[in-house]
Scaffold this motif. Structure first.
Motif, PDB file in Angstrom:
ATOM      1  N   ALA A  15      48.308  55.567  73.754  1.00 42.17           N
ATOM      2  CA  ALA A  15      48.247  54.652  72.610  1.00 42.17           C
ATOM      3  C   ALA A  15      47.265  53.515  72.867  1.00 42.17           C
ATOM      4  N   VAL A  16      47.323  52.897  74.055  1.00 43.52           N
ATOM      5  CA  VAL A  16      46.413  51.773  74.302  1.00 43.52           C
ATOM      6  C   VAL A  16      44.972  52.255  74.433  1.00 43.52           C
ATOM      7  N   ALA A  17      44.771  53.458  74.945  1.00 43.26           N
ATOM      8  CA  ALA A  17      43.407  54.000  75.019  1.00 43.26           C
ATOM      9  C   ALA A  17      42.843  54.224  73.608  1.00 43.26           C
ATOM     10  N   ARG A  18      43.668  54.724  72.691  1.00 48.72           N
ATOM     11  CA  ARG A  18      43.223  54.908  71.301  1.00 48.72           C
ATOM     12  C   ARG A  18      42.914  53.559  70.650  1.00 48.72           C
ATOM     13  N   ILE A  19      43.753  52.582  70.900  1.00 47.19           N
ATOM     14  CA  ILE A  19      43.536  51.247  70.327  1.00 47.19           C
ATOM     15  C   ILE A  19      42.239  50.652  70.869  1.00 47.19           C
ATOM     16  N   GLU A  20      42.036  50.738  72.170  1.00 48.23           N
ATOM     17  CA  GLU A  20      40.817  50.205  72.797  1.00 48.23           C
ATOM     18  C   GLU A  20      39.576  50.859  72.182  1.00 48.23           C
ATOM     19  N   ALA A  21      39.612  52.174  72.027  1.00 51.42           N
ATOM     20  CA  ALA A  21      38.465  52.900  71.467  1.00 51.42           C
ATOM     21  C   ALA A  21      38.207  52.513  70.016  1.00 51.42           C
ATOM     22  N   ALA A  22      39.253  52.147  69.286  1.00 49.00           N
ATOM     23  CA  ALA A  22      39.099  51.747  67.883  1.00 49.00           C
ATOM     24  C   ALA A  22      38.589  50.313  67.746  1.00 49.00           C
ATOM     25  N   CYS A  23      38.768  49.510  68.792  1.00 48.33           N
ATOM     26  CA  CYS A  23      38.460  48.080  68.698  1.00 48.33           C
ATOM     27  C   CYS A  23      37.136  47.665  69.324  1.00 48.33           C
ATOM     28  N   PHE A  24      36.598  48.475  70.209  1.00 51.28           N
ATOM     29  CA  PHE A  24      35.371  48.096  70.896  1.00 51.28           C
ATOM     30  C   PHE A  24      34.350  49.217  70.818  1.00 51.28           C
ATOM     31  N   PRO A  25      33.068  48.875  70.776  1.00 55.88           N
ATOM     32  CA  PRO A  25      32.036  49.913  70.891  1.00 55.88           C
ATOM     33  C   PRO A  25      32.195  50.631  72.231  1.00 55.88           C
ATOM     34  N   ALA A  27      30.292  51.221  74.671  1.00 58.81           N
ATOM     35  CA  ALA A  27      29.722  50.540  75.844  1.00 58.81           C
ATOM     36  C   ALA A  27      30.616  49.414  76.356  1.00 58.81           C
ATOM     37  N   GLU A  28      31.510  48.905  75.493  1.00 60.77           N
ATOM     38  CA  GLU A  28      32.373  47.787  75.869  1.00 60.77           C
ATOM     39  C   GLU A  28      33.808  48.205  76.133  1.00 60.77           C
ATOM     40  N   ALA A  29      34.246  49.330  75.593  1.00 59.45           N
ATOM     41  CA  ALA A  29      35.636  49.767  75.699  1.00 59.45           C
ATOM     42  C   ALA A  29      35.979  50.214  77.117  1.00 59.45           C
ATOM     43  N   ALA A  30      37.150  49.827  77.568  1.00 61.34           N
ATOM     44  CA  ALA A  30      37.636  50.305  78.864  1.00 61.34           C
ATOM     45  C   ALA A  30      38.066  51.756  78.710  1.00 61.34           C
ATOM     46  N   PRO A  31      37.607  52.625  79.602  1.00 57.60           N
ATOM     47  CA  PRO A  31      38.034  54.029  79.536  1.00 57.60           C
ATOM     48  C   PRO A  31      39.508  54.177  79.933  1.00 57.60           C
ATOM     49  N   GLY A  32      40.093  55.290  79.569  1.00 58.46           N
ATOM     50  CA  GLY A  32      41.499  55.545  79.873  1.00 58.46           C
ATOM     51  C   GLY A  32      41.838  55.394  81.340  1.00 58.46           C
ATOM     52  N   LYS A  33      40.943  55.833  82.215  1.00 59.60           N
ATOM     53  CA  LYS A  33      41.178  55.726  83.662  1.00 59.60           C
ATOM     54  C   LYS A  33      41.346  54.257  84.071  1.00 59.60           C
ATOM     55  N   VAL A  34      40.508  53.387  83.531  1.00 56.22           N
ATOM     56  CA  VAL A  34      40.589  51.959  83.858  1.00 56.22           C
ATOM     57  C   VAL A  34      41.865  51.353  83.269  1.00 56.22           C
ATOM     58  N   LEU A  35      42.196  51.735  82.038  1.00 54.94           N
ATOM     59  CA  LEU A  35      43.430  51.231  81.431  1.00 54.94           C
ATOM     60  C   LEU A  35      44.649  51.668  82.236  1.00 54.94           C
ATOM     61  N   LYS A  54      55.319  51.791  66.149  1.00 48.83           N
ATOM     62  CA  LYS A  54      53.998  52.238  66.591  1.00 48.83           C
ATOM     63  C   LYS A  54      53.282  51.097  67.317  1.00 48.83           C
ATOM     64  N   ALA A  55      52.578  51.451  68.402  1.00 53.71           N
ATOM     65  CA  ALA A  55      51.758  50.456  69.098  1.00 53.71           C
ATOM     66  C   ALA A  55      50.628  50.050  68.160  1.00 53.71           C
ATOM     67  N   ALA A  56      50.603  48.785  67.794  1.00 51.00           N
ATOM     68  CA  ALA A  56      49.615  48.270  66.845  1.00 51.00           C
ATOM     69  C   ALA A  56      48.521  47.476  67.536  1.00 51.00           C
ATOM     70  N   GLY A  57      48.779  47.019  68.755  1.00 47.21           N
ATOM     71  CA  GLY A  57      47.799  46.221  69.480  1.00 47.21           C
ATOM     72  C   GLY A  57      48.290  45.913  70.880  1.00 47.21           C
ATOM     73  N   LEU A  92      42.015  41.690  73.723  1.00 48.59           N
ATOM     74  CA  LEU A  92      43.025  41.413  72.701  1.00 48.59           C
ATOM     75  C   LEU A  92      42.667  42.356  71.566  1.00 48.59           C
ATOM     76  N   ASP A  93      43.381  43.462  71.483  1.00 46.02           N
ATOM     77  CA  ASP A  93      43.028  44.563  70.584  1.00 46.02           C
ATOM     78  C   ASP A  93      44.116  44.763  69.532  1.00 46.02           C
ATOM     79  N   VAL A  94      43.719  44.885  68.284  1.00 45.77           N
ATOM     80  CA  VAL A  94      44.647  45.225  67.203  1.00 45.77           C
ATOM     81  C   VAL A  94      43.983  46.293  66.348  1.00 45.77           C
ATOM     82  N   LEU A  95      44.720  47.367  66.080  1.00 52.95           N
ATOM     83  CA  LEU A  95      44.185  48.434  65.240  1.00 52.95           C
ATOM     84  C   LEU A  95      43.746  47.879  63.888  1.00 52.95           C
ATOM     85  N   PRO A  96      42.655  48.389  63.345  1.00 54.10           N
ATOM     86  CA  PRO A  96      42.144  47.867  62.071  1.00 54.10           C
ATOM     87  C   PRO A  96      43.186  47.792  60.956  1.00 54.10           C
ATOM     88  N   GLU A  97      44.050  48.781  60.850  1.00 52.56           N
ATOM     89  CA  GLU A  97      45.037  48.771  59.767  1.00 52.56           C
ATOM     90  C   GLU A  97      46.139  47.734  59.941  1.00 52.56           C
TER      91      GLU A  97
END
Length: 169
Positions: A15-25, A27-35, A54-57, A92-97
């Motif tokens: 869930a946090v990997a999906r949120i990170e990917a939705a919130c950052f380009p 080049a800036e998003a932390a990959p799942g391994k780092v998370l 649901k994890a929202a952020g 500090l990540d929050v899904l767009p919706e």
């Protein structure tokens, strides 16, 4: 608003990997391994906002004695000092919706209160120029353009120091 803020759990990784990917380009998003490494290394300063089951952020960062974030901190977990003077904010990540519902504010308030309770001197983060006002509303002040070149972006160092901040109700 029915939002639960809780500590991250290992099962939150997808869930946090999906949120990170939705919130950052990319080049800036932390990959799942780092998370996953962050969840394992500093779960006490990694919080998830849950809304409607649901994890929202989320918000996360290591504790450190540094007053500014340097690029190696994002992946080199040896910078984490459990008794560090400052709580960093890596994201500090929050899904767009779920944006514009106060979730980011609640996550930041939770992290600030947690850092205060742990006896930290304050919090540090880097942000893009358009977010400086948002972070300023919590008492952060700008230290100017950061040396960070993470993801090829221009970042600003921000700091919130408790001794210079009046009590927040």
């Amino acid at each position: 608003m029915d939002i639960l803020i809780r500590k991250v759990e290992p099962g939150d990784l997808d869930a946090v990997a999906r949120i990170e990917a939705a919130c950052f380009p990319a080049a800036e998003a932390a990959p799942g391994k780092v998370l996953a490494q962050r969840i394992a290394t500093f779960p006490d300063s990694f919080f998830v906002a849950v809304k409607d089951g649901k994890a929202a952020g989320f918000i996360n960062g290591c504790a450190t004695d540094e007053r500014v974030i340097c690029d190696p901190m994002f992946e080199d977990l040896t910078y984490h000092k459990p008794e560090g003077r400052y709580q960093s904010i890596f994201g500090l990540d929050v899904l767009p919706e779920y944006r514009h519902q106060g979730i980011a504010r609640r996550l930041m308030e939770h992290m600030i209160q947690d850092a205060r309770e742990r006896g930290r001197r304050g919090l540090i983060l880097t942000c893009k120029e358009h977010l400086m006002g948002f972070y300023g509303s919590f008492g952060y002040r700008s230290l100017g353009i950061s040396e960070s070149v993470h993801g090829g972006a221009v970042w600003y160092d921000m700091i919130l120091e408790f001794e210079n901040l009046r009590e927040v109700p």
